[in-house]
Every structure is written in C-alpha cells, then in structure tokens.
Design a protein around this motif. Structure first.
Motif, short mmCIF file in Angstrom:
data_model
loop_
_atom_site.label_atom_id
_atom_site.label_comp_id
_atom_site.label_asym_id
_atom_site.label_seq_id
_atom_site.Cartn_x
_atom_site.Cartn_y
_atom_site.Cartn_z
N VAL A 100 2.41 1.82 -3.50
CA VAL A 100 1.46 2.36 -4.46
C VAL A 100 1.16 3.83 -4.14
O VAL A 100 1.08 4.66 -5.04
CB VAL A 100 0.16 1.52 -4.47
CG1 VAL A 100 -0.91 2.20 -5.28
CG2 VAL A 100 0.45 0.15 -5.04
N ALA A 101 1.03 4.14 -2.85
CA ALA A 101 0.77 5.52 -2.46
C ALA A 101 1.91 6.42 -2.91
O ALA A 101 1.69 7.52 -3.44
CB ALA A 101 0.60 5.61 -0.95
N PHE A 102 3.14 5.93 -2.75
CA PHE A 102 4.33 6.68 -3.16
C PHE A 102 4.30 6.97 -4.66
O PHE A 102 4.48 8.09 -5.11
CB PHE A 102 5.56 5.86 -2.77
CG PHE A 102 6.87 6.48 -3.13
CD1 PHE A 102 7.26 7.68 -2.55
CD2 PHE A 102 7.71 5.86 -4.03
CE1 PHE A 102 8.47 8.25 -2.88
CE2 PHE A 102 8.92 6.43 -4.36
CZ PHE A 102 9.30 7.63 -3.78
N THR A 126 1.70 6.98 -6.60
CA THR A 126 0.57 7.83 -6.94
C THR A 126 0.90 9.29 -6.69
O THR A 126 0.60 10.15 -7.51
CB THR A 126 -0.66 7.43 -6.12
OG1 THR A 126 -0.79 6.03 -6.18
CG2 THR A 126 -1.91 8.09 -6.65
N VAL A 127 1.54 9.56 -5.54
CA VAL A 127 1.87 10.94 -5.19
C VAL A 127 2.80 11.54 -6.24
O VAL A 127 2.64 12.67 -6.66
CB VAL A 127 2.52 10.99 -3.79
CG1 VAL A 127 3.20 12.32 -3.55
CG2 VAL A 127 1.49 10.73 -2.73
N ALA A 153 0.84 -1.20 0.00
CA ALA A 153 0.00 0.00 0.00
C ALA A 153 0.87 1.24 0.00
O ALA A 153 0.61 2.21 -0.73
CB ALA A 153 -0.92 -0.01 1.21
N GLY A 154 1.94 1.20 0.81
CA GLY A 154 2.85 2.34 0.86
C GLY A 154 3.52 2.60 -0.47
O GLY A 154 3.61 3.74 -0.92
#
Lengths: 140, 205
Positions: free
Chosen positions: A24-26, A28-29, A21-22
C-alpha cells in the motif's frame, strides 16, 4: 502442537501485515490511484477503489498460493492481460516521472515543445521490449 | 502626488543589445500621464557580458522611478523581481541529438522493462495465471502476454494524459507539472544567486 500452530499463524499474519503495508505504501508513493480518479473524475468513489485493490490483492494471493484451476474459456485471458499491462504501465510511468529525468533532459537538448516525442520513445520502447521478450527472448 | 501600482512580470525575454524599459518588465496601473512617463524609463541595456540571465529587483525599479519624479508613490504587488532571459541567437534544435536521445530512450525503455520482467519472474506468473484460468499448462502464454505488452504502453500514455497531440482532458499532466516545478526551482536559484541585492559577501568591495 497447539503452540506450534499458534506460532505458525502468528508468523503468517505478521508476514502478511508487513507485505500488505509495504504494498500500500508503494502504491501511495506512486500516486497511480489518485491519477486514475483525476482522469475519470470519480474522486468520490476512492473508497471503492481501495476496496478493489484489497480484494484484488487478497484474491491474487489466495489463487497464487493454491493449485486452483478454474477451467474458464481462453479468451478471458485477453482482458486480464490488458488490465495487467495497463496497471504495470502506469506504475512504470509513475516511476519514470518520480525520477525527474524528462525535465532535465528536455532542458539539456532544448526541446521543450517536443518532449512528447521523447515520451513516445519510452512508451514504444517498453512495448517493443516486452513483445520481444515474450515472443523471442524466452526461447533462447 | 500620484499613486501608481506596479506588478513585476515573472519572466521576460530580451534580445542582445535591447534597451530594457520599465514597461518591458512590469505592469503599471495609475494616472495616465504618470504611466506614460514611467513606462519609458530605461533600466539598462543588455550587454554581451550579461551572459544569458539578468535579474531586476523591485528596488532598482523604484529607484529609477524616484530618480525621474520623487513625488510618485509606488505601491507594489506580485513578484518582487523579474528574470530577463537573453536570447542571443535563436538556438536551433539539433536533430541529431534529438535522434540520439530518442534512440537512447527507446532502447533503454525496452531493456529496463525486460530486466524488470526477469527480476520479478513475470513469465512464471503469466504461466501460472494461464493454468489457473484455463486449467492447461502453457510455456508461452502469449494470450496474456501480447495484450499485456500493449496495455503497458496504454497505461503509460494514460498516466501522462497524452496520446501524441491529443489529450484526454484539460488538466495538466504530471509531466507538465514536473516541468513547471523544475523551472520554478531554476528560477528561485537564479533569483537568489544572480541578484546582487540578495547576496552580500564580507569581502565584496
């Protein structure tokens, strides 16, 4: 024994969940994937790009944790290294952009038209630093 | 009675001591004879004390028009103020500061990427990839690392959509968008703070 196994599976799964999750979040940002679809005009294929990222992450994780040896020819390393570099470069560029350094910097010294040369300074610096490290610095 | 439509320009540049007329800061649409009359109305003359930015509010423009002819009906659209940027002397770019900044970015970019590589143990990962693919152990897997280094630069160029002067397509690059956003933020700040119509303090006498 069974309890220990179930607990082990649970811990591993939980760790993977959080890391994935981390990651993918990275991504995406930083917006590297939207930028790639914009450059290649392949917005429709974005779901396949998601698949590519997931497949890459799973393959990398698995190969990295095993002692696998594929015994493939050496020259395969060149495209792998290049793709690795391009992806990392895009991440680095996205980070630089998020920091908003360039707009402020170019306004301060009044060179809005020549900002491209400043960009090239950063790019050439990255290449030179990287080459210096791998060829010379690691031997020190 | 004549109706004129006025659209303020966003940003204009003016020289020191220049007289600013309405035609300099706005577009006017309406009957020919009215326009010629309105366009030449002098709003202000740039003085030394104005420093480098003046904001002209739509209200000031309408007031100036009504002073000349109160029967003109003014319809407005577009931005409600114009920022006048005063160019006192063409600022020459200093090549020394440019060279310094260039050097700073070059060395800084190189150092940060080296720190990053050490931080994430990039070298060990490359060694491991080398072993996975070829089955041999190699201390310096330059076969990955040299393409990697050039790819790093290519990826950055790709992201910014620039290869020196050549661009890959017509879309603005993220950096250009970022520059635009920064300029917009500055403009909004100036509009709020340099425009006397917007701010009124209690002790303003």
């Amino acid at each position: 024994m069974t309890g220990k196994i179930i607990f082990g599976i649970f811990v591993g799964l939980a760790g993977g969940f959080a890391t994935g999750a981390g990651f993918v979040a990275f991504l995406t940002v930083l917006g590297v994937i939207p930028r790639l679809t914009q450059l290649t005009k392949t917005m429709k294929m974005i779901h396949y790009y998601e698949g590519a990222i997931i497949a890459g992450v799973v393959a990398g994780t698995w190969l990295g944790l095993q002692e696998t040896e594929l015994s493939l020819p050496h020259f395969l390393l060149i495209p792998i290294g290049l793709a690795d570099g391009i992806f990392n470069g895009m991440l680095a560029a996205a980070l630089t952009e998020v920091l908003n350094v360039f707009p402020v910097l170019s306004k301060r010294i009044g060179i809005q038209e020549k900002i491209i040369y400043l960009l090239m300074a950063l790019v050439l610096g990255k290449i030179a630093g990287s080459l210096f490290q791998w060829i010379y610095f690691v031997d020190l | 009675m004549a109706v004129v439509y006025i659209r303020m320009r966003n940003r204009v540049q003016a020289k020191g001591n220049q007289t600013v007329r309405i035609k300099d800061i706005a577009r006017i649409i309406g009957p020919e004879e009215v326009i010629t009359k309105i366009e030449e109305i002098i709003l202000l003359t740039v003085k030394k004390e104005d420093k480098n930015i003046i904001v002209i509010d739509l209200a000031q423009v309408i007031m100036a028009i009504r002073k000349v002819d109160p029967t003109i009906e003014v319809e407005t659209f577009g931005p409600s103020q114009t920022i006048i940027e005063i160019i006192l002397s063409k600022k020459k770019m200093s090549y020394l500061s440019f060279a310094l900044v260039w050097f700073l970015l070059f060395v800084g970019g190189g150092m940060t990427i080296m720190n990053f590589h050490v931080d994430v143990s990039m070298g060990e990962v490359h060694q491991k990839i080398f072993t996975i693919i070829t089955g041999k152990v190699e201390d310096k897997p330059l076969l990955i690392q040299i393409p990697y280094s050039f790819g790093l630069g290519m990826g950055m160029i790709l992201f910014f959509n620039h290869f020196f002067k050549k661009r890959f397509n017509e879309e603005p690059s993220p950096l250009e968008v970022e520059m635009f956003n920064y300029q917009q933020d500055l403009d909004r700040y100036v509009i709020m703070n340099e425009n006397k119509e917007n701010v009124r303090h209690l002790d303003d006498r």
